[in-house]
Design a protein around this motif. Structure first.
Motif, PDB file in Angstrom:
ATOM      1  N   ALA A   1       0.849  -1.212   0.000  1.00  0.00           N
ATOM      2  CA  ALA A   1       0.000   0.000   0.000  1.00  0.00           C
ATOM      3  C   ALA A   1       0.876   1.251   0.000  1.00  0.00           C
ATOM      4  N   GLU A   2       1.939   1.230   0.791  1.00  0.00           N
ATOM      5  CA  GLU A   2       2.835   2.396   0.853  1.00  0.00           C
ATOM      6  C   GLU A   2       3.532   2.616  -0.494  1.00  0.00           C
ATOM      7  N   MET A   3       3.847   1.519  -1.197  1.00  0.00           N
ATOM      8  CA  MET A   3       4.504   1.668  -2.506  1.00  0.00           C
ATOM      9  C   MET A   3       3.537   2.306  -3.501  1.00  0.00           C
ATOM     10  N   ILE A   4       2.276   1.879  -3.431  1.00  0.00           N
ATOM     11  CA  ILE A   4       1.284   2.471  -4.342  1.00  0.00           C
ATOM     12  C   ILE A   4       1.168   3.978  -4.062  1.00  0.00           C
ATOM     13  N   ASP A   5       1.120   4.358  -2.787  1.00  0.00           N
ATOM     14  CA  ASP A   5       1.058   5.791  -2.415  1.00  0.00           C
ATOM     15  C   ASP A   5       2.252   6.547  -2.997  1.00  0.00           C
ATOM     16  N   TYR A   6       3.412   5.947  -2.846  1.00  0.00           N
ATOM     17  CA  TYR A   6       4.654   6.586  -3.304  1.00  0.00           C
ATOM     18  C   TYR A   6       4.574   6.821  -4.819  1.00  0.00           C
ATOM     19  N   ILE A   7       4.119   5.793  -5.543  1.00  0.00           N
ATOM     20  CA  ILE A   7       4.066   5.895  -7.008  1.00  0.00           C
ATOM     21  C   ILE A   7       3.025   6.939  -7.427  1.00  0.00           C
ATOM     22  N   GLU A   8       1.912   6.982  -6.688  1.00  0.00           N
ATOM     23  CA  GLU A   8       0.910   8.003  -7.005  1.00  0.00           C
ATOM     24  C   GLU A   8       1.507   9.400  -6.856  1.00  0.00           C
ATOM     25  N   THR A   9       2.334   9.590  -5.817  1.00  0.00           N
ATOM     26  CA  THR A   9       2.976  10.908  -5.637  1.00  0.00           C
ATOM     27  C   THR A   9       3.915  11.197  -6.801  1.00  0.00           C
ATOM     28  N   LEU A  10       4.654  10.175  -7.245  1.00  0.00           N
ATOM     29  CA  LEU A  10       5.573  10.388  -8.376  1.00  0.00           C
ATOM     30  C   LEU A  10       4.797  10.787  -9.635  1.00  0.00           C
ATOM     31  N   ILE A  11       3.649  10.145  -9.856  1.00  0.00           N
ATOM     32  CA  ILE A  11       2.845  10.489 -11.038  1.00  0.00           C
ATOM     33  C   ILE A  11       2.343  11.929 -10.897  1.00  0.00           C
ATOM     34  N   LYS A  12       1.834  12.224  -9.677  1.00  0.00           N
ATOM     35  CA  LYS A  12       1.296  13.577  -9.420  1.00  0.00           C
ATOM     36  C   LYS A  12       2.383  14.637  -9.631  1.00  0.00           C
ATOM     37  N   ASN A  13       3.617  14.327  -9.222  1.00  0.00           N
ATOM     38  CA  ASN A  13       4.718  15.286  -9.352  1.00  0.00           C
ATOM     39  C   ASN A  13       5.309  15.321 -10.762  1.00  0.00           C
ATOM     40  N   GLY A  14       4.773  14.479 -11.653  1.00  0.00           N
ATOM     41  CA  GLY A  14       5.226  14.510 -13.052  1.00  0.00           C
ATOM     42  C   GLY A  14       6.461  13.678 -13.339  1.00  0.00           C
ATOM     43  N   TYR A  15       6.808  12.763 -12.434  1.00  0.00           N
ATOM     44  CA  TYR A  15       8.035  11.970 -12.628  1.00  0.00           C
ATOM     45  C   TYR A  15       7.759  10.552 -13.129  1.00  0.00           C
ATOM     46  N   ALA A  16       6.506  10.191 -13.280  1.00  0.00           N
ATOM     47  CA  ALA A  16       6.233   8.802 -13.677  1.00  0.00           C
ATOM     48  C   ALA A  16       5.094   8.757 -14.686  1.00  0.00           C
ATOM     49  N   TYR A  17       5.078   7.733 -15.506  1.00  0.00           N
ATOM     50  CA  TYR A  17       4.041   7.603 -16.527  1.00  0.00           C
ATOM     51  C   TYR A  17       3.710   6.124 -16.721  1.00  0.00           C
TER      52      TYR A  17
END
Ligand code: AMP
Ligand code: ZN
Length: 466
Positions: free
Chosen positions: A130-146
């Protein structure tokens, strides 16, 4: 006292100044539990042990996390090949959770055998989905992941600098040409790496997520668990030199994308153990485990002493001859300790203090264990026999972890023996003193019949129950 540690990030030795006054926060990349850890892996955890013990000896409290990778470590660090856990599951006809449990237990037992001081938190990747999913969501929100059809990828072109930890030049080793793998055209940059992988039907370990049934990439687990237990920035991050070009580089990238910060101030890396001058490999049949050393009468603590023959930043070459001589050295160290245990001389406080100072200077100079050991040997071999020296060695053992305080005088080891056995032992001692070897051998046989085995070393006699 100041402790200097080599920082891969700045390529200099730096003084450790913990962010929180009396507590050092550390993250260590732990094992992937798909098979028995080998002696090379344990060189890395013995380095971790030495670091922990040195910091504690200097009076610091520790908050230290080590992960257990029980999912998502693919055969190649660059997102290629099968998940190591799933591959092991097929090999052993078990499910990956059983594989993880079995090899985690084996790993913990080997840590015990090597008397490795364990991190305060040993945490599993699969417990932090769950924490990893949160982390990845933040990366997407910050524009670092796609997202692509294969998973969620980190976009390295969003960083001002990549790589920063290694000298690796990206354009002179174009992925595909080097690895002979197909370039993934959906990726924005060939060096973008997987955060979250869409699971094929056959993949057993997978979790529901905003992007479907997936499993984590390897790097995201460390960023997530490090942040959860130690905060956005902590003091020291450790691993092996193989982590420099990809795994730790990508951990830094993730943290920059999530928090804007490099997660640790000091990055420390232990060099590789080689075997007979080369790489360990299945084809050479030279990937040894701690149990295999024991089968050849090498104590785990002798392997620890063997690792003390080289600084952690240098390669270390394992040979059977080398480790056998470490076993002999361990026995000499123990006999030296016994010699001092029986000594009655009083050693001046200035002499003890000067040894203490030299030992501390050595160990605080980027864990210079070879210099520290030369001081230990000086004390072991000192002409004056003294319990003060024995006590000093036991004090240094807080750093070495060789269980020196368990080394007892002959008489002490016999305290637990039944009276009739004690009597025979005393009689045999007398016979040996009088050089009556026939009687001594006869008494040895008698003891054997009663279930006790006698080990004669140069200066001592050990009695063990068979
Ligand atoms: P792994 O289980 O493959 O993730 O590796 C666990 C740890 O062992 C990592 O810190 C690696 O850097 C380290 N390691 C692997 N092989 C060696 C070796 N031959 N010598 C020293 N450390 C190693
Ligand atoms: Zn890691």
């Amino acid at each position: 006292m100041s402790i200097k540690l080599y920082n891969t990030l700045t390529r200099t030795k730096e003084e450790l100044i913990p962010l929180q006054a009396d507590t050092v926060r550390i993250y260590t990349c732990g094992p992937t539990v798909y098979s028995y850890a080998h002696i090379g892996n344990f060189r890395a955890y013995l380095f971790m042990d030495l670091l922990r013990r040195t910091l504690k000896y200097n009076g610091y409290k520790l908050k230290h996390v080590m992960n257990i990778t029980d999912v998502g470590h693919l055969e190649s660090d660059a997102d290629e090949g099968e998940d190591k856990m799933e591959k092991a599951a097929k090999r052993e006809n078990k499910n990956p959770y059983e594989i993880a449990d079995f090899y985690t237990n084996a790993f913990m037992q080997d840590l015990e055998k090597l008397n490795i001081d364990k991190p305060e938190y040993i945490v599993k990747a699969t417990d932090h989905i769950a924490e990893m999913i949160d982390y990845i969501e933040t990366l997407i929100k910050n524009g670092y992941a796609y997202e692509t059809s294969k998973g969620i990828y980190f976009n390295i072109s969003k960083l001002d600098k990549y790589p920063i930890l290694s000298n690796r030049k990206l354009d002179d080793q174009i992925i595909g040409a080097r690895d002979e793998v197909e370039i993934d055209k959906e990726k924005k940059n060939p060096y973008d790496f997987a955060l979250w992988i869409k699971a094929p039907k056959s993949h057993i370990m997978k979790w529901d997520s905003p992007w479907g049934l997936c499993y984590p990439g390897w790097h995201i687990e460390c960023s997530t668990m490090g942040r959860k237990y130690l905060g956005d920035v902590f003091d020291i991050h450790t691993g092996g030199v193989d982590h420099i070009p990809t795994h730790h580089e990508n951990e830094i990238a993730q943290s920059k994308g999530c928090t804007g910060k490099i997660p640790a101030n000091i990055w420390m890396h232990v060099e590789f153990l080689q075997v007979d001058g080369g790489k360990m490999s299945k084809s050479l049949n030279n990937i040894y485990t701690i149990s295999q050393l024991q089968e050849r009468k090498i104590e785990p603590l002798a392997y620890k002493l063997f690792c003390f023959s080289s600084h952690y930043k240098n390669k270390l070459n394992f040979t059977w001859e080398g480790v056998h001589s470490a076993q002999v050295s361990l026995e000499r160290l123990r006999s030296g300790l016994i010699k001092h245990l029986e000594g009655t001389e009083k050693i001046e406080e200035e002499v003890l203090e000067s040894y203490r100072k030299r030992f501390l200077e050595a160990i605080n100079d980027d864990l210079n264990i070879t210099n520290a050991m030369s001081i230990v040997w000086e004390i072991v071999r000192a002409e004056r026999k003294s319990i003060d020296f024995r006590n000093l060695l036991c004090e240094f053992d807080n750093v070495l972890g060789l269980k020196l305080d368990e080394i007892k005088k002959e008489n002490d080891t016999q305290e637990d023996l039944p009276d009739d056995i004690k009597k025979i032992v005393e009689e045999r001692k007398r016979a040996r003193k009088e050089k009556d070897w026939t009687k001594s051998d006869a008494l040895r046989e008698e003891l054997k019949k009663l279930g006790y085995c006698v080990i004669d070393n140069k200066d001592e006699m050990k009695i063990e129950k068979i």
